[in-house]
Design a protein around this motif. Structure first.
Motif, PDB file in Angstrom:
ATOM      1  N   UNK A  31       0.838  -1.205   0.000  1.00 12.28           N
ATOM      2  CA  UNK A  31       0.000   0.000   0.000  1.00 12.28           C
ATOM      3  C   UNK A  31       0.871   1.253   0.000  1.00 12.28           C
ATOM      4  N   UNK A  32       1.927   1.225   0.812  1.00 10.65           N
ATOM      5  CA  UNK A  32       2.818   2.393   0.867  1.00 10.65           C
ATOM      6  C   UNK A  32       3.462   2.651  -0.486  1.00 10.65           C
ATOM      7  N   UNK A  33       3.979   1.588  -1.110  1.00 10.03           N
ATOM      8  CA  UNK A  33       4.605   1.724  -2.435  1.00 10.03           C
ATOM      9  C   UNK A  33       3.639   2.370  -3.426  1.00 10.03           C
ATOM     10  N   UNK A  34       2.409   1.805  -3.444  1.00 13.96           N
ATOM     11  CA  UNK A  34       1.412   2.330  -4.392  1.00 13.96           C
ATOM     12  C   UNK A  34       1.184   3.818  -4.167  1.00 13.96           C
ATOM     13  N   UNK A  35       1.001   4.186  -2.890  1.00 13.19           N
ATOM     14  CA  UNK A  35       0.673   5.584  -2.615  1.00 13.19           C
ATOM     15  C   UNK A  35       1.876   6.514  -2.829  1.00 13.19           C
ATOM     16  N   UNK A  36       3.050   6.034  -2.426  1.00 11.80           N
ATOM     17  CA  UNK A  36       4.241   6.880  -2.601  1.00 11.80           C
ATOM     18  C   UNK A  36       4.515   7.091  -4.085  1.00 11.80           C
ATOM     19  N   UNK A 253      -0.136   5.127 -13.343  1.00 14.72           N
ATOM     20  CA  UNK A 253      -0.593   3.754 -13.104  1.00 14.72           C
ATOM     21  C   UNK A 253      -0.709   3.503 -11.603  1.00 14.72           C
ATOM     22  N   UNK A 254       0.295   3.962 -10.862  1.00 11.47           N
ATOM     23  CA  UNK A 254       0.249   3.778  -9.407  1.00 11.47           C
ATOM     24  C   UNK A 254      -0.882   4.591  -8.784  1.00 11.47           C
ATOM     25  N   UNK A 255      -1.118   5.774  -9.325  1.00  6.92           N
ATOM     26  CA  UNK A 255      -2.227   6.584  -8.817  1.00  6.92           C
ATOM     27  C   UNK A 255      -3.560   5.861  -9.040  1.00  6.92           C
ATOM     28  N   UNK A 256      -3.701   5.255 -10.226  1.00  3.44           N
ATOM     29  CA  UNK A 256      -4.932   4.502 -10.512  1.00  3.44           C
ATOM     30  C   UNK A 256      -5.052   3.319  -9.562  1.00  3.44           C
ATOM     31  N   UNK A 257      -3.903   2.681  -9.292  1.00  2.80           N
ATOM     32  CA  UNK A 257      -3.912   1.563  -8.345  1.00  2.80           C
ATOM     33  C   UNK A 257      -4.348   2.033  -6.963  1.00  2.80           C
ATOM     34  N   UNK A 258      -3.889   3.232  -6.595  1.00  4.73           N
ATOM     35  CA  UNK A 258      -4.283   3.784  -5.295  1.00  4.73           C
ATOM     36  C   UNK A 258      -5.790   3.997  -5.242  1.00  4.73           C
ATOM     37  N   UNK A 259      -6.348   4.521  -6.323  1.00  3.94           N
ATOM     38  CA  UNK A 259      -7.799   4.739  -6.366  1.00  3.94           C
ATOM     39  C   UNK A 259      -8.540   3.410  -6.213  1.00  3.94           C
TER      40      UNK A 259
END
Ligand SMILES: Nc1ncnc2c1ncn2[C@@H]1O[C@H](COP(=O)(O)OP(=O)(O)O)[C@@H](O)[C@H]1O
Ligand SMILES: [Mg+2]
Lengths: 285, 276
Positions: A31-36, A253-259
């Motif tokens: 989760x941290x990786x995705x958000x960072x 892509x990571x931002x979309x994953x965060x959503x």
């Protein structure tokens, strides 16, 4: 002897502790990786706009198309899975109450279906789609995901229904209720917490699955207005952008994953709250 | 469905007129069991049961656990249908209709009996709706009529005063004893002729048990009661007629007096000594 037991206890406690804490740790790490990684790309624009020209090369816009597409597919497929799955689970528990062997066979088969990887459902949905002469579309995506989530709905609901004491069913029959009355008025009501859990589990699975919609739902920058139009989905939006050589696009892509992660977390929390609420109502039964 | 109900009403009226004549004979039989056998795979659970259940009396089924009392009760309202492994044969006559070979649908047959089980199983509805459920099953749709009947049934089991201010809360808020009486009211709402009670007080405290016992004494004026109990003293307090079973057979039966003060078989003597 006693001392040996104590050591054994201690070692076991440590193993269990390490296992569960490392699991939580890994989850937190993901989760941290995705958000960072996605933090810089996260913006309001991202969730209120569809991609504009050149979005996938770093142009302007957002992933609203994928958010809406995913929500449509998750909602549609959950609805379909519930319509099929709820009567099926009730049937297993009420109408088949005399047939323990058949119950067990059905449960075994459903568990097997649950275990099939979603890419297989995707391939199956794709052939079905070709056979029916359909195009990759919202409808085809919904049907394919429903195939995937129906066993989940049935087994989750069924697991709760299975814990309802037989005495309640007998009480209902003794009053002169028919099988359908017993199933829909008594057993469904008693197992309502299981129904909520099943529905939200199906929704969560439906919104997050990539492989089943890969060939069936298609992909588009537009927000679908009809069931026969293709629809974008968040998992695929992540997948496509992650493959880009452009670091800005990979960030998105990571931002979309965060959503997606946030949506799924909201669903799980909702599931917890609702099912707690309803199981408390029926406690002691 | 409605046709069945009308037929049912007609039947009971015919029966009612019969009653007036037959009331003169003192021991009228409401239920007649002939050659009832129940098998579960290889096990012979009930062995050739022949019984006549007297009307408006309390018949107590006595016997060690596992002797087939519950199975006997379940055969009477065809709950045995729910178990594939149980094979039931023989005849059970109520109002000259054989329950085991009747053309009437099972719902109608089952509504001739009210079941009270070892522990209460309230339906997942409010107190009010628990009783209303049975009334609605009888085809009554008029709201006022349902309301009237709910109160009547709750009064019949002495629960009205205790619950009238919380009719719409969950039965979970009631004590187990109150829940048991609620289940009784719910059962009475389908207008049964017989109450089948399977160790109805075994999960209850002494005070609640006493309330149920007193209720049964009241209710036998209008209903026939078949009571399974483990508690010998309860049997002595309530029974008009006693049936002693062992290993799936009826060993001895008779009036309460005969059975308790003058047992004939060694099995019953033993059971009475152990129980006291
Ligand atoms: N559905 C069933 N399948 C197999 N055996 C059963 C079933 N129901 C009851 N039995 C057997 O029948 C016997 C009588 O059971 P039951 O009627 O519950 O006795 P009681 O109520 O007198 O304690 C027991 O030995 C029980 O194991
Ligand atoms: Mg029993």
């Amino acid at each position: 002897m006693n001392r040996f037991k104590r050591i054994e206890e201690l070692v076991f406690k440590w193993i269990c502790g390490i296992a569960s804490y490392s699991l939580i740790g890994i989850l937190g790490f993901i989760i941290i990786i995705i958000f960072v990684k996605g933090f810089n790309a996260l913006s309001l624009e991202m969730i209120i706009e569809a991609p504009k020209g050149g979005y996938y090369y770093g142009g302007e816009g957002g992933v609203l198309n994928a958010i809406i597409g995913s929500l449509y597919i998750a909602l549609g497929s959950s609805l379909l899975a519930i319509i099929i799955g709820v009567p099926a689970a009730l049937y297993i528990n009420v109408h088949l109450v005399r047939y323990k062997k058949i119950q067990n066979i059905i449960r075994y088969l459903l568990d097997a279906l649950w275990g099939i990887p979603s890419i297989v459902y995707g391939a199956f949905g794709f052939s079905l789609m070709l056979y029916l002469g359909m195009n990759a579309s919202l409808l085809a995506g919904i049907i394919t995901v429903a195939l995937l989530t129906t066993p989940i709905v049935i087994r989750t609901f069924d697991d709760v229904l299975d814990t309802i004491p037989k005495g309640l069913q007998e009480a209902s029959f003794a009053l002169g209720s028919t099988r359908s009355e017993t199933a829909f008025k008594i057993i469904f009501k008693q197992g309502f917490s299981g129904f909520i859990t099943a529905a939200l589990l199906a929704f969560g699975r439906g919104i997050g699955d990539a492989a089943s919609v890969l060939f069936t739902a298609g992909y588009t920058d537009l927000i679908p207005k009809n069931l026969d139009e293709p629809a974008a989905t968040l998992p695929l939006a992540i997948f496509f952008q992650l493959g880009s050589p452009n670091p800005l696009v990979r960030e998105r892509a990571f931002a979309a994953a965060a959503i997606l992660t946030i949506i799924i977390m909201i669903i799980s929390i909702l599931a917890r709250i609702l099912s707690n609420k309803y199981s408390k109502l029926n406690l002691n039964n | 469905m409605t046709l069945d109900i009308i037929k049912n009403i007609e039947n009971s009226e015919i029966l009612l007129t019969n009653c007036i004549f037959e009331e003169v004979e003192k021991n009228e039989t409401i239920l007649k069991i002939e050659n009832l056998n129940v098998y579960a795979k290889k096990e012979h659970i009930l062995k050739n049961i022949n019984l006549e259940i007297p009307k408006n009396k309390i018949t107590v089924l006595l016997g060690p656990s596992g002797c087939g009392k519950t199975t006997l009760l379940k055969s009477l309202n065809r709950l045995t249908d729910l178990y594939k492994e149980l094979k039931v044969s023989g005849h059970i006559f109520i109002e000259n209709d054989d329950i085991l070979a009747s053309k009437q649908n099972t719902s109608v047959l089952r509504q001739k009996m009210g079941l009270l089980s070892q522990r209460p199983y309230p339906l997942p509805y409010s107190i009010y709706k628990n009783v209303a459920y049975g009334i609605k099953l009888k085809g009554i749709k008029n709201k006022k009529l349902i309301e009237f009947n709910v109160e009547k049934k709750l009064r019949e089991v002495g629960l009205w005063e205790e619950v009238k201010d919380r009719l719409h809360s969950s039965p979970e808020s009631l004590s187990i004893g109150q829940q048991q009486r609620l289940c009784l009211a719910r059962g009475l709402a389908v207008k049964p002729r017989i109450i089948l009670a399977d160790e109805p007080t075994s999960a209850l405290d002494p005070v609640s048990s006493k309330i149920i016992e007193n209720l049964f004494k009241e209710l036998k004026k209008h209903y026939t009661i078949i009571l399974v109990t483990h508690v010998l003293r309860q049997a002595q307090r309530l029974a008009d007629h006693v049936v002693f079973m062992n290993y799936g057979e009826v060993i001895e039966q008779g009036s309460s007096k005969e059975i308790f003060s003058n047992p004939q078989t060694s099995q019953l003597k033993e059971y009475l000594i152990e129980g006291n």
